[in-house]
Write an enzyme that holds these catalytic residues in place. Structure first.
Site, mmCIF file in Angstrom:
data_model
loop_
_atom_site.group_PDB
_atom_site.id
_atom_site.type_symbol
_atom_site.label_atom_id
_atom_site.label_comp_id
_atom_site.label_asym_id
_atom_site.label_seq_id
_atom_site.Cartn_x
_atom_site.Cartn_y
_atom_site.Cartn_z
ATOM 1 N N PRO A 169 48.628 16.557 34.384
ATOM 2 C CA PRO A 169 47.788 17.393 34.819
ATOM 3 C C PRO A 169 46.358 17.019 34.654
ATOM 4 O O PRO A 169 46.007 16.450 33.680
ATOM 5 C CB PRO A 169 47.904 18.824 34.292
ATOM 6 C CG PRO A 169 48.909 18.476 32.876
ATOM 7 C CD PRO A 169 49.267 17.038 33.202
ATOM 8 N N GLU A 170 45.889 17.058 35.625
ATOM 9 C CA GLU A 170 44.259 16.710 35.809
ATOM 10 C C GLU A 170 43.627 18.223 35.991
ATOM 11 O O GLU A 170 44.342 19.164 35.906
ATOM 12 C CB GLU A 170 43.938 15.700 36.933
ATOM 13 C CG GLU A 170 44.736 14.600 36.732
ATOM 14 C CD GLU A 170 44.520 13.643 37.750
ATOM 15 O OE1 GLU A 170 43.261 13.535 38.210
ATOM 16 O OE2 GLU A 170 45.264 12.612 38.056
ATOM 17 N N LYS A 225 40.701 19.487 30.656
ATOM 18 C CA LYS A 225 42.274 19.556 31.023
ATOM 19 C C LYS A 225 42.829 20.464 30.113
ATOM 20 O O LYS A 225 44.010 20.446 29.624
ATOM 21 C CB LYS A 225 42.946 18.267 31.136
ATOM 22 C CG LYS A 225 42.329 17.286 31.934
ATOM 23 C CD LYS A 225 42.775 15.628 32.014
ATOM 24 C CE LYS A 225 42.052 14.853 32.832
ATOM 25 N NZ LYS A 225 42.677 13.476 32.676
ATOM 26 N N HIS A 240 67.018 30.531 45.191
ATOM 27 C CA HIS A 240 65.709 30.734 45.147
ATOM 28 C C HIS A 240 65.106 29.220 45.172
ATOM 29 O O HIS A 240 65.604 28.602 44.259
ATOM 30 C CB HIS A 240 65.082 31.691 44.593
ATOM 31 C CG HIS A 240 63.541 31.949 44.624
ATOM 32 N ND1 HIS A 240 62.630 31.022 43.962
ATOM 33 C CD2 HIS A 240 62.785 33.229 45.126
ATOM 34 C CE1 HIS A 240 61.528 31.517 44.397
ATOM 35 N NE2 HIS A 240 61.670 32.733 45.182
ATOM 36 N N ARG A 245 57.719 14.442 27.003
ATOM 37 C CA ARG A 245 57.229 13.075 26.181
ATOM 38 C C ARG A 245 56.834 13.644 25.039
ATOM 39 O O ARG A 245 56.497 12.768 24.382
ATOM 40 C CB ARG A 245 56.445 12.153 27.187
ATOM 41 C CG ARG A 245 56.993 11.692 28.331
ATOM 42 C CD ARG A 245 56.249 10.757 29.288
ATOM 43 N NE ARG A 245 55.595 9.639 28.779
ATOM 44 C CZ ARG A 245 54.881 8.866 29.435
ATOM 45 N NH1 ARG A 245 54.468 9.017 30.634
ATOM 46 N NH2 ARG A 245 54.486 7.727 28.708
ATOM 47 N N ARG A 293 45.846 1.340 34.462
ATOM 48 C CA ARG A 293 46.351 2.402 34.996
ATOM 49 C C ARG A 293 46.984 1.866 36.472
ATOM 50 O O ARG A 293 46.054 1.048 37.229
ATOM 51 C CB ARG A 293 45.704 3.716 35.131
ATOM 52 C CG ARG A 293 44.884 4.243 33.922
ATOM 53 C CD ARG A 293 45.809 4.626 32.858
ATOM 54 N NE ARG A 293 46.893 5.704 33.365
ATOM 55 C CZ ARG A 293 46.418 7.024 33.279
ATOM 56 N NH1 ARG A 293 45.244 7.578 32.922
ATOM 57 N NH2 ARG A 293 47.336 7.935 34.033
#
Length: 288
Positions: free
Chosen positions: A2-3, A58, A92, A124, A277
């Site tokens: 998540p950023e 974050k 669902h 992780r 990255r």
DNA sequence: CACTTGACCTGTCCGC
DNA sequence: TGCGGACAGGTCAAGT
């Protein structure tokens, strides 16, 4: 995961779902995920009412009536999922995402007095949740060094450009990912905004023109606002507080689109390594 | 100080 | 179908 846009999406969900609920129990299987002394948990978490849910960069903060706060970093694969009064019925879309909880990735389970639950899942184990006095939160190392929130109304283009001065010798992508320059940018939105501003990620900060910083400022904000609007990016594991995936990847222009055409010029998007990255660019729009 | 690289973990995917 | 290696939304502590 998540950023900034993903964490903000989780924050909004939790803000709506857990404020006013009272913590009845807290269980954890992994000391690194929740390294708090038992007596602190019993004194300041059990019996506490959730009063607010905030975000900085974050990092999520769940404020409690005891003047303590649960500070949470989801890192790469963290999830915070609320399971409410009724679980979703079979069939669902969220059924498979929520109904199996807790599972083998559950690191912390909070139970509220109405028997609703909040699960902190993290495949992780990089993420963490810490209980601390609310007044101490600004003093943790990360908070002291983190840069300004890029979506705040008073964050100006000139401040944005000035924040990069300290990183003149490194690549623009490494600087964008540096949380002490600007808060909340991660790998997805770094690539997306650099494409928008037509800047090659390996160019040095000192070589970026003022005009290019202005474009990057504008596009970074536009991309992050769009991503919040779409509920974030679910590239792999990200889900929001209700177990739902985000839809920004449907709008991504280069991230994870290697081999496909650039939406601006049609050139095939390529992937390589920059700032350690995986990095995606249009080689025609973004020249070194 | 500024910069780069490895470490922290588990799971998945891809090539042989 | 198995096995090794690379890779995955992020920071840190080390190294130079």
């Amino acid at each position: 995961m998540p950023e900034l846009p993903e964490v903000e999406t989780v924050r909004r969900g939790l803000h709506r779902l857990i404020i006013g609920r009272v913590v009845k129990a807290a269980d954890s299987d992994n000391p690194k995920s929740f390294p708090n002394a038992k007596h602190d948990v019993e004194a300041f978490l059990i019996g506490a009412t959730v009063s607010n849910v905030r975000r900085r960069a974050k990092v999520l903060m769940i404020d409690l009536s005891t003047d303590y706060t649960l500070v949470i970093h989801l890192k790469m694969t963290g999830q915070l999922v609320f399971v409410g009064e009724q679980r979703f019925g079979a069939g669902h879309p969220n059924d498979s995402l929520i109904n199996h909880l807790p599972d083998k990735s559950t690191r912390v389970s909070l139970t509220f007095t109405d028997d609703t639950k909040l699960f902190f899942n993290d495949q992780r184990k990089f993420g963490w949740m810490r209980l601390m006095p609310t007044v101490e939160v600004p003093n943790i190392d990360f908070m002291k060094k983190v840069g300004p929130e890029p979506l705040e109304a008073d964050f100006t283009p000139s401040e944005f450009a000035a924040r990069f001065k300290r990183r003149a010798g490194t690549s623009i992508k490494a600087a964008l990912l540096d949380q002490s320059v600007v808060a909340g940018v991660g790998n997805i939105y770094a690539d997306e905004s650099l494409w928008g501003a037509k800047i090659h990620p390996k160019r040095l900060v000192r070589d970026i023109k003022p005009r290019e910083f202005a474009l990057l400022y504008t596009d970074l904000r536009a991309v992050m606002n769009l991503a919040i609007d779409k509920g974030g990016s679910s590239n792999q594991t990200y889900i929001n507080a209700e177990g739902e995936k985000g839809r920004y990847m449907d709008f991504a222009r280069v991230f994870r689109r290697e081999g496909q055409e650039c939406p601006r010029c049609g050139t095939v998007i390529i992937k390589f390594k920059a700032a350690g990255r995986g990095t995606h660019i249009c080689p025609h729009c973004q020249k070194l």
